[in-house]
Design an enzyme around this catalytic site. Structure first.
Site, PDB file in Angstrom:
ATOM      1  N   TYR A 160      66.966  83.601  50.254  1.00  0.00           N
ATOM      2  CA  TYR A 160      67.724  82.921  51.090  1.00  0.00           C
ATOM      3  C   TYR A 160      69.334  82.675  50.649  1.00  0.00           C
ATOM      4  CZ  TYR A 160      63.021  81.290  51.897  1.00  0.00           C
ATOM      5  OH  TYR A 160      61.759  81.327  51.789  1.00  0.00           O
ATOM      6  N   HIS A 214      48.440  73.207  52.038  1.00  0.00           N
ATOM      7  CA  HIS A 214      48.233  73.076  51.240  1.00  0.00           C
ATOM      8  C   HIS A 214      47.395  72.416  50.788  1.00  0.00           C
ATOM      9  CE1 HIS A 214      53.346  73.009  51.262  1.00  0.00           C
ATOM     10  NE2 HIS A 214      52.986  74.457  51.983  1.00  0.00           N
ATOM     11  N   ASP A 273      48.053  79.951  57.666  1.00  0.00           N
ATOM     12  CA  ASP A 273      49.413  80.138  56.915  1.00  0.00           C
ATOM     13  C   ASP A 273      50.720  81.271  56.987  1.00  0.00           C
ATOM     14  OD1 ASP A 273      51.672  79.281  56.557  1.00  0.00           O
ATOM     15  OD2 ASP A 273      50.931  78.441  54.364  1.00  0.00           O
ATOM     16  N   GLU A 327      53.451  84.686  48.734  1.00  0.00           N
ATOM     17  CA  GLU A 327      54.846  83.922  50.469  1.00  0.00           C
ATOM     18  C   GLU A 327      56.618  84.687  50.046  1.00  0.00           C
ATOM     19  OE1 GLU A 327      55.798  80.126  51.976  1.00  0.00           O
ATOM     20  OE2 GLU A 327      53.380  79.915  50.751  1.00  0.00           O
ATOM     21  N   ASP A 375      50.896  52.150  73.320  1.00  0.00           N
ATOM     22  CA  ASP A 375      50.231  52.810  73.797  1.00  0.00           C
ATOM     23  C   ASP A 375      49.849  53.761  73.386  1.00  0.00           C
ATOM     24  OD1 ASP A 375      49.135  50.337  74.710  1.00  0.00           O
ATOM     25  OD2 ASP A 375      49.816  50.808  76.660  1.00  0.00           O
ATOM     26  N   ASP A 391      57.861  80.507  60.734  1.00  0.00           N
ATOM     27  CA  ASP A 391      56.635  80.010  59.742  1.00  0.00           C
ATOM     28  C   ASP A 391      55.641  79.181  60.557  1.00  0.00           C
ATOM     29  OD1 ASP A 391      55.002  79.206  57.959  1.00  0.00           O
ATOM     30  OD2 ASP A 391      57.324  78.428  56.171  1.00  0.00           O
ATOM     31  N   GLU A 439      54.983  85.837  54.710  1.00  0.00           N
ATOM     32  CA  GLU A 439      54.239  85.453  54.366  1.00  0.00           C
ATOM     33  C   GLU A 439      52.519  85.627  54.629  1.00  0.00           C
ATOM     34  OE1 GLU A 439      53.974  81.231  54.672  1.00  0.00           O
ATOM     35  OE2 GLU A 439      52.215  80.788  53.301  1.00  0.00           O
ATOM     36  N   ARG A 449      61.793  85.284  54.976  1.00  0.00           N
ATOM     37  CA  ARG A 449      60.468  84.789  54.254  1.00  0.00           C
ATOM     38  C   ARG A 449      59.468  85.621  54.967  1.00  0.00           C
ATOM     39  NH1 ARG A 449      60.537  79.713  53.541  1.00  0.00           N
ATOM     40  NH2 ARG A 449      58.922  79.686  55.490  1.00  0.00           N
ATOM     41  N   HIS A 456      62.785  73.404  55.858  1.00  0.00           N
ATOM     42  CA  HIS A 456      61.436  72.774  56.428  1.00  0.00           C
ATOM     43  C   HIS A 456      62.603  72.750  57.359  1.00  0.00           C
ATOM     44  CE1 HIS A 456      59.784  70.901  52.981  1.00  0.00           C
ATOM     45  NE2 HIS A 456      58.899  72.644  52.753  1.00  0.00           N
ATOM     46  N   HIS A 470      50.367  79.114  47.381  1.00  0.00           N
ATOM     47  CA  HIS A 470      49.906  78.135  47.616  1.00  0.00           C
ATOM     48  C   HIS A 470      48.117  78.114  47.898  1.00  0.00           C
ATOM     49  CE1 HIS A 470      50.410  77.079  51.794  1.00  0.00           C
ATOM     50  NE2 HIS A 470      51.332  77.090  51.625  1.00  0.00           N
ATOM     51  N   HIS A 521      60.997  78.681  45.459  1.00  0.00           N
ATOM     52  CA  HIS A 521      60.213  77.668  46.156  1.00  0.00           C
ATOM     53  C   HIS A 521      59.254  78.903  45.360  1.00  0.00           C
ATOM     54  CE1 HIS A 521      59.387  80.639  49.419  1.00  0.00           C
ATOM     55  NE2 HIS A 521      59.848  80.248  49.704  1.00  0.00           N
TER      56      HIS A 521
END
Ligand code: GLY
Ligand code: MN
Ligand code: MN
Length: 467
Positions: free
Chosen positions: A418, A371, A277, A414, A42, A266, A437, A435, A249, A364, A360
């Site tokens: 790490y 993205h 972003d 970005e 529902d 992030d 960005e 990071r 992530h 992008h 990475h």
């Protein structure tokens, strides 16, 4: 849902005209919006329109389709007015009001799709759809085409070609017009303010001796997004305390935010269909330790180099290459990589030893989707001899030169570092994840950073968190 104030029918009509001109004589395009998705019994996930559909209509209701001919005739299929359903689910524009509101030439109930579409496909030669984006779309088109074919013996012509609409629309969406840039600037300002708010709350709560959790900071972000009219976050916010920052992530969870640790956030809001972003990494209590500061300043220097490499005429890969150059030298200088083992910065780049700490890409495309769509290969040069290494796979790519940047393209910048605990990494750097960005609009001479409403220099972050 987006407000009428943000809606300008003429902008979407102009985009449809531009698309229609690329469909070729006898072409017809069919673009559905996104389906509604059930979350559990529902309950549906919050509806989010399809970006292609919205780009061409500015219409954010579910259950809608756009059909556009090469002559520029736009027909909208939308949910019919239905008082009972509107009492439960809310206002519907309805087909009667749609032509005036959306500047389409015709509108019908979505219940009429299966009767109208065979008629509309008749005597057309090419059917354009966004390939592989909507489950079941191909079967639906097949069904309509089979019904056109059944009428061939009565003199109907059946389309002979199906073509992918994504490439054409992706190219259009890649260059953001003034209307889009304006929304993206506003989205970025909201997101920047949200980062400021989260940073300040972290320091304030720790100073007061309170138990700070990642979700406290996530709540600040959401509050700031919504209070400025953002519909929702543009993607799942990452709020990562301490070692969690090394999980690329990671999602905002319940981990404690502790004195002496860094926090990586992030997060960006979506405003009227456009994403922002931003990543900032800051000391939870407002004061960097020596090792944290050393790595932070290195990542920032690599971002500065990437920003300097972002301008019309440069290639999409140039900011990444500039980042890696600075990071490779910096990893040797701070001792993350052993000079005796890894040699010079050029050696580190050639061997991809930097990949242990920077795994990475530096950016992008950014737009309606975080993205965003758009080819990363220069379309005018496909097939020309060139050689480059893919930064992630290390694969050598030939004949597909990196995209040349043009004014109006929007991308993120970005870089990061790490450091998971390992025998190779000096212990003082273990569990540090950083990071930084920002979002950049490419201009003729450089780029406009639209996310600098939140400070990025270490001293400025410390000053902000003191106040
Ligand atoms: N927030 C997703 C990304 O930075 O790509
Ligand atoms: Mn990003
Ligand atoms: Mn991001």
């Amino acid at each position: 849902m987006n407000t009428a104030a943000n809606h300008s029918a003429a902008i979407y009509a102009a985009r449809r005209a531009k698309l229609a001109a690329q469909l070729g004589a006898g072409g017809i395009a069919i673009i559905p919006t996104a389906p509604e998705q059930q979350r559990n019994r529902d309950s549906d996930f919050l509806f989010r329109h399809d970006s292609y559909f919205y780009y061409l209509t500015g219409f954010s209701e579910p259950n809608a389709w756009l059909v556009l001919t090469s002559e520029g005739e736009a027909t909208l299929f939308c949910a019919p007015k239905d008082l009972e359903r509107e009492i439960w689910d809310g206002y519907r524009l309805g087909p009667d009001a749609a032509p005036a509101a959306l500047a389409v030439q015709a509108a019908h109930s979505v219940a009429d799709l299966d009767t109208q579409l065979p008629r509309m496909l008749e005597n057309r030669n090419t059917v354009w759809t966004p390939f592989a984006t909507h489950k079941g779309l191909e079967a639906r088109i097949d069904n309509w085409l089979s019904r056109v074919r059944a009428r061939v013996r009565y003199g109907a012509l059946c389309p002979e070609t199906q073509r992918d609409l994504c490439g054409v629309l992706d190219e259009m969406r890649l260059i953001k017009d003034a209307h889009e840039q304006d929304i993206m600037r506003r989205a970025s300002q909201i997101s920047a303010a949200a980062h400021v708010r989260a940073m300040q709350l972290s320091a304030r709560m720790l100073r007061a001796g309170e138990d700070v959790r990642e979700y406290h900071l996530d709540a600040e972000l959401l509050h700031e997004f919504r209070r400025h009219g953002s519909q929702y976050p543009a993607y799942g916010s990452i709020v990562a305390a301490g070692a969690n920052a090394c999980v690329l992530h990671y999602r905002a969870d319940a981990a404690p935010v502790c004195n002496g640790e860094l926090v990586l956030i992030d997060a960006g809001c979506e405003l009227d269909g456009y994403a922002s972003d931003i990543t900032r990494t800051f000391p939870a209590n407002g004061k960097f330790t020596g090792p944290q500061r050393a790595l932070y300043d290195l990542v920032l220097a690599s971002q500065d180099a990437a920003v300097a490499a972002t301008r019309a005429g440069a290639r999409f890969n140039d900011p990444h290459d500039a980042t890696v150059k600075v990071l490779a030298q910096g990893m040797l200088d701070v001792g993350l990589l052993d000079k005796n083992k890894h040699g010079t910065a050029d050696d580190v780049i050639a061997s991809r030893a930097y990949f242990a700490y920077y795994m990475h890409r530096t950016g992008h495309w950014l737009g309606m989707d975080v993205h965003d769509c758009g080819s990363y290969v220069e379309p005018t040069e496909v097939g020309k001899t060139s050689e480059r290494k893919d930064p992630l796979s290390g694969e050598t790519i030939t004949n597909r030169p990196s995209r040349i940047l043009h004014p109006g393209m929007v991308l993120t910048i970005e870089p990061g570092l790490y450091v998971r605990p390992s025998a190779d990494a000096p212990e003082q750097f273990h569990n540090i994840g950083i990071r930084i960005e920002d979002d950049a609009i490419v201009t003729a001479t450089g780029c406009e950073l639209i996310t600098r409403g939140v400070p990025v220099k270490a001293d400025e972050i410390e000053a902000l968190m003191r106040d």
